[in-house]
Write a protein that holds these residues in place. Structure first.
Motif, PDB file in Angstrom:
ATOM      1  N   LEU A 197       0.820  -1.217   0.000  1.00  0.00           N
ATOM      2  CA  LEU A 197       0.000   0.000   0.000  1.00  0.00           C
ATOM      3  C   LEU A 197       0.850   1.261   0.000  1.00  0.00           C
ATOM      4  CD1 LEU A 197      -2.826  -1.180   2.422  1.00  0.00           C
ATOM      5  CD2 LEU A 197      -3.066  -0.615  -0.006  1.00  0.00           C
ATOM      6  N   VAL A 219      -5.069   1.841  -5.605  1.00  0.00           N
ATOM      7  CA  VAL A 219      -4.745   2.468  -4.317  1.00  0.00           C
ATOM      8  C   VAL A 219      -4.784   3.977  -4.519  1.00  0.00           C
ATOM      9  CG1 VAL A 219      -3.032   2.685  -2.469  1.00  0.00           C
ATOM     10  CG2 VAL A 219      -3.204   0.550  -3.777  1.00  0.00           C
ATOM     11  N   PRO A 224      -2.886   6.580   3.993  1.00  0.00           N
ATOM     12  CA  PRO A 224      -3.352   5.193   3.913  1.00  0.00           C
ATOM     13  C   PRO A 224      -4.830   5.091   4.288  1.00  0.00           C
ATOM     14  CG  PRO A 224      -1.453   5.423   5.416  1.00  0.00           C
ATOM     15  CD  PRO A 224      -1.763   6.779   4.893  1.00  0.00           C
ATOM     16  N   ARG A 229      -7.163  -1.307   3.403  1.00  0.00           N
ATOM     17  CA  ARG A 229      -6.249  -2.257   4.036  1.00  0.00           C
ATOM     18  C   ARG A 229      -7.006  -3.461   4.578  1.00  0.00           C
ATOM     19  NH1 ARG A 229      -3.593  -4.546   7.993  1.00  0.00           N
ATOM     20  NH2 ARG A 229      -1.311  -4.539   7.942  1.00  0.00           N
TER      21      ARG A 229
END
Ligand SMILES: Nc1ncnc2c1ncn2[C@@H]1O[C@H](COP(=O)(O)OP(=O)(O)O)[C@@H](O)[C@H]1O
Ligand SMILES: [Mg+2]
Length: 239
Positions: A197, A219, A224, A229
């Motif tokens: 990621l 992504v 993040p 995830r």
């Protein structure tokens, strides 16, 4: 310059054993950065081997740019987890040696080797032997060796898997920088979801036996995304 890679209805195996990989069509556009995630044995290295030209498909087709892949070629560079440097050659010697098969004159090999070592932050270490370099530095040499041939596709097989956490984070930043500068198409195998990621614009989860694509996610740029995830972790866990 970079080349796109296309995998069409690929099947691959070793010897007469059952196929280890059965993939539907996959396309990696020029300049894209894709991470391949999946448990051990699901065929990640085999995918890279097919694109590198080390492994022949039993069915289907691999294309880099407009050319079918028939074997290894300098436009497709490879970096492995274990750096595979010659211990009796210096960092510069290792990079120069890899350029021999390009048929470049000696002076040009030297120029490119020094430029690639500088690009990975190892200008100072050019005259050192692998045993005098840390693991992270050895992996920089391996990266320089791949970059010096000016590949348009970079195939990386768990390249940072053997490094300690801090060195690994530094190598990830270096790789992002190199990718942004060069625009090379990257296929990056890892079994670390956070590494995937942090680096890639697309994450593909492989799994099953024979290996196939379980999930394929873009992504988004930016911080993040915990939901993404969790989703990818679920696909990995479903094995
Ligand atoms: N050279 C080989 N000879 C025979 N079987 C192999 C060879 N390389 C890989 N395999 C088998 O193919 C499958 C996929 O391996 P691999 O692509 O290395 O998976 P991964 O990289 O995801 O761990 C595994 O079952 C592995 O045992
Ligand atoms: Mg592997």
């Amino acid at each position: 310059m970079s080349l796109g890679v296309r995998l069409e209805a690929l099947s691959a195996g070793y010897g007469s054993a059952a196929p280890v990989l059965e993939l539907t069509d996959l396309e990696f556009p020029p300049g894209s950065f894709t991470a391949l995630l999946g448990p051990s044995g699901c065929g990640k290295s085999t995918v890279l081997g097919l694109v590198a030209g080390f492994v022949r498909p039993t069915a289907g087709r691999v294309t880099a740019g407009s050319e079918p892949v028939r074997g290894p070629g300098p436009e497709r560079g490879v970096v492995f987890q274990h750096y595979a440097l010659f211990p009796w050659r210096t960092a510069r010697g290792n990079v120069e040696f890899a350029l021999k098969r390009l048929g470049l004159p000696r002076a040009e090999r030297r120029r490119r080797a020094l430029a690639a070592l500088a690009e990975v932050g190892l200008a100072e270490g050019a005259q050192k032997y692998p045993a005098q370099l840390s693991g992270g530095m050895q992996q920089r040499v391996a990266l320089a060796r791949a970059l010096a041939a000016e590949p348009e596709v970079l195939l990386m097989d768990e390249p940072f898997g053997a490094l300690d956490a801090l060195t690994r984070t530094r190598m990830q930043s270096l790789l992002r920088e190199l990718w942004q500068r060069r625009g090379t198409t990257v296929l990056f195998v890892t079994h670390d979801i956070d590494e995937a990621l942090a680096l890639a614009g697309r994450v593909i989860v492989l799994g099953g036996s024979p290996g196939r694509v379980l999930a394929d996610h873009a992504v988004p740029a930016g911080p993040p995304d915990p939901d993404l995830r969790a989703l990818i972790a679920r696909h990995l866990g479903s094995e």
